[in-house]
Write a protein that holds these residues in place. Structure first.
Motif, PDB file in Angstrom:
ATOM      1  N   GLY A 131       0.753  -1.186  -0.086  1.00  0.00           N
ATOM      2  CA  GLY A 131       0.088   0.093   0.072  1.00  0.00           C
ATOM      3  C   GLY A 131       0.883   1.181  -0.068  1.00  0.00           C
ATOM      4  N   ASP A 132       2.032   1.224   0.083  1.00  0.00           N
ATOM      5  CA  ASP A 132       2.886   2.101  -0.038  1.00  0.00           C
ATOM      6  C   ASP A 132       2.753   3.243  -1.259  1.00  0.00           C
ATOM      7  OD1 ASP A 132       5.571   3.873  -0.652  1.00  0.00           O
ATOM      8  OD2 ASP A 132       6.366   2.654   0.657  1.00  0.00           O
ATOM      9  N   LYS A 133       2.548   4.347  -0.895  1.00  0.00           N
ATOM     10  CA  LYS A 133       2.139   5.544  -2.073  1.00  0.00           C
ATOM     11  C   LYS A 133       3.243   5.696  -2.945  1.00  0.00           C
ATOM     12  CE  LYS A 133      -1.688   6.867   0.127  1.00  0.00           C
ATOM     13  NZ  LYS A 133      -2.799   6.310  -0.028  1.00  0.00           N
ATOM     14  N   ARG A 134       4.458   5.190  -2.865  1.00  0.00           N
ATOM     15  CA  ARG A 134       5.496   5.327  -3.860  1.00  0.00           C
ATOM     16  C   ARG A 134       5.390   4.491  -4.868  1.00  0.00           C
ATOM     17  NH1 ARG A 134      10.646   4.630  -0.219  1.00  0.00           N
ATOM     18  NH2 ARG A 134       9.369   3.040   0.660  1.00  0.00           N
ATOM     19  N   LEU A 135       4.598   3.455  -4.775  1.00  0.00           N
ATOM     20  CA  LEU A 135       4.829   2.378  -5.646  1.00  0.00           C
ATOM     21  C   LEU A 135       3.833   2.800  -6.756  1.00  0.00           C
ATOM     22  CD1 LEU A 135       4.113  -0.681  -3.555  1.00  0.00           C
ATOM     23  CD2 LEU A 135       6.031  -0.209  -4.682  1.00  0.00           C
ATOM     24  N   ARG A 136       4.307   2.656  -8.008  1.00  0.00           N
ATOM     25  CA  ARG A 136       3.288   2.919  -9.223  1.00  0.00           C
ATOM     26  C   ARG A 136       3.195   1.391  -9.788  1.00  0.00           C
ATOM     27  NH1 ARG A 136       2.785   6.943  -7.042  1.00  0.00           N
ATOM     28  NH2 ARG A 136       3.914   8.818  -7.369  1.00  0.00           N
ATOM     29  N   TRP A 137       1.923   1.299 -10.145  1.00  0.00           N
ATOM     30  CA  TRP A 137       1.671  -0.041 -10.670  1.00  0.00           C
ATOM     31  C   TRP A 137       1.431  -0.187 -12.123  1.00  0.00           C
ATOM     32  CZ3 TRP A 137       0.987  -4.010  -7.377  1.00  0.00           C
ATOM     33  CH2 TRP A 137       1.021  -3.743  -5.973  1.00  0.00           C
ATOM     34  N   TYR A 138       1.887  -1.152 -12.805  1.00  0.00           N
ATOM     35  CA  TYR A 138       1.831  -1.454 -14.301  1.00  0.00           C
ATOM     36  C   TYR A 138       1.150  -2.713 -14.326  1.00  0.00           C
ATOM     37  CZ  TYR A 138       5.295   2.232 -13.769  1.00  0.00           C
ATOM     38  OH  TYR A 138       6.111   3.243 -13.046  1.00  0.00           O
ATOM     39  N   ASP A 139       0.704  -2.727 -15.808  1.00  0.00           N
ATOM     40  CA  ASP A 139      -0.102  -3.966 -16.342  1.00  0.00           C
ATOM     41  C   ASP A 139       1.011  -5.087 -16.323  1.00  0.00           C
ATOM     42  OD1 ASP A 139      -2.078  -5.471 -17.435  1.00  0.00           O
ATOM     43  OD2 ASP A 139      -1.234  -5.252 -19.518  1.00  0.00           O
ATOM     44  N   PHE A 140       0.458  -6.373 -16.113  1.00  0.00           N
ATOM     45  CA  PHE A 140       1.496  -7.433 -16.053  1.00  0.00           C
ATOM     46  C   PHE A 140       1.010  -8.607 -16.948  1.00  0.00           C
ATOM     47  CE2 PHE A 140       3.897 -10.299 -12.615  1.00  0.00           C
ATOM     48  CZ  PHE A 140       4.627 -10.859 -13.465  1.00  0.00           C
ATOM     49  N   PRO A 141       0.821  -8.483 -18.209  1.00  0.00           N
ATOM     50  CA  PRO A 141       0.286  -9.180 -19.008  1.00  0.00           C
ATOM     51  C   PRO A 141       0.930 -10.873 -18.953  1.00  0.00           C
ATOM     52  CG  PRO A 141       1.671  -7.887 -20.286  1.00  0.00           C
ATOM     53  CD  PRO A 141       1.689  -7.354 -18.754  1.00  0.00           C
ATOM     54  N   GLU A 142       2.085 -10.816 -18.677  1.00  0.00           N
ATOM     55  CA  GLU A 142       2.674 -12.239 -18.538  1.00  0.00           C
ATOM     56  C   GLU A 142       2.127 -13.051 -17.602  1.00  0.00           C
ATOM     57  OE1 GLU A 142       5.860  -9.403 -19.745  1.00  0.00           O
ATOM     58  OE2 GLU A 142       4.366  -9.482 -18.265  1.00  0.00           O
ATOM     59  N   LEU A 143       1.685 -12.526 -16.109  1.00  0.00           N
ATOM     60  CA  LEU A 143       0.965 -13.255 -15.335  1.00  0.00           C
ATOM     61  C   LEU A 143      -0.580 -13.459 -15.916  1.00  0.00           C
ATOM     62  CD1 LEU A 143       0.451 -14.494 -12.515  1.00  0.00           C
ATOM     63  CD2 LEU A 143       0.150 -12.173 -11.541  1.00  0.00           C
ATOM     64  N   ARG A 144      -1.058 -12.592 -16.266  1.00  0.00           N
ATOM     65  CA  ARG A 144      -2.466 -12.639 -16.924  1.00  0.00           C
ATOM     66  C   ARG A 144      -2.496 -13.675 -18.008  1.00  0.00           C
ATOM     67  NH1 ARG A 144      -3.139  -7.566 -18.419  1.00  0.00           N
ATOM     68  NH2 ARG A 144      -2.918  -8.037 -20.520  1.00  0.00           N
ATOM     69  N   SER A 145      -1.452 -14.092 -18.681  1.00  0.00           N
ATOM     70  CA  SER A 145      -1.436 -15.145 -19.909  1.00  0.00           C
ATOM     71  C   SER A 145      -1.219 -16.500 -19.236  1.00  0.00           C
ATOM     72  CB  SER A 145      -0.592 -14.848 -21.011  1.00  0.00           C
ATOM     73  OG  SER A 145       0.978 -14.814 -20.379  1.00  0.00           O
ATOM     74  N   MET A 146      -0.597 -16.506 -17.929  1.00  0.00           N
ATOM     75  CA  MET A 146      -0.237 -17.844 -17.407  1.00  0.00           C
ATOM     76  C   MET A 146      -1.613 -18.679 -16.901  1.00  0.00           C
ATOM     77  SD  MET A 146       2.664 -17.090 -14.728  1.00  0.00           S
ATOM     78  CE  MET A 146       2.687 -18.576 -14.172  1.00  0.00           C
TER      79      MET A 146
END
Length: 84
Positions: A67-82
């Motif tokens: 939940g750290d405010k410094r984190l930026r989130w990015y799409d992770f298509p490699e996990l979605r395709s597993m």
């Protein structure tokens, strides 16, 4: 909290965070991964990972550091395709 069973999971949303410096003195960095399964509606924060010298030194499910405010989130298509 319930355990996450990824067997047969299909992900409709998966994200990986940026890496942040968690402990400057020890040179420990951290990142997180989260996903949403097709059969479950809420976003699940799968876990946080701590790195030092390119090696994972700690990991935990439902890590509060995700939940750290410094984190930026990015799409992770490699996990979605597993598929398990």
């Amino acid at each position: 909290m319930r355990a996450i069973d990824a067997k047969g999971a299909q992900f409709k949303m998966a994200e990986i965070s940026s890496v942040v410096l968690l402990n400057p003195e020890a040179k420990i960095y951290a990142f997180c991964v989260r996903f949403r399964e097709t059969r479950i509606q809420e976003v699940l924060q799968v876990g946080g990972y701590a790195l030092r010298d390119g090696q994972i030194v700690d990991s935990s499910s439902y890590d509060s550091r995700c939940g750290d405010k410094r984190l930026r989130w990015y799409d992770f298509p490699e996990l979605r395709s597993m598929r398990s």
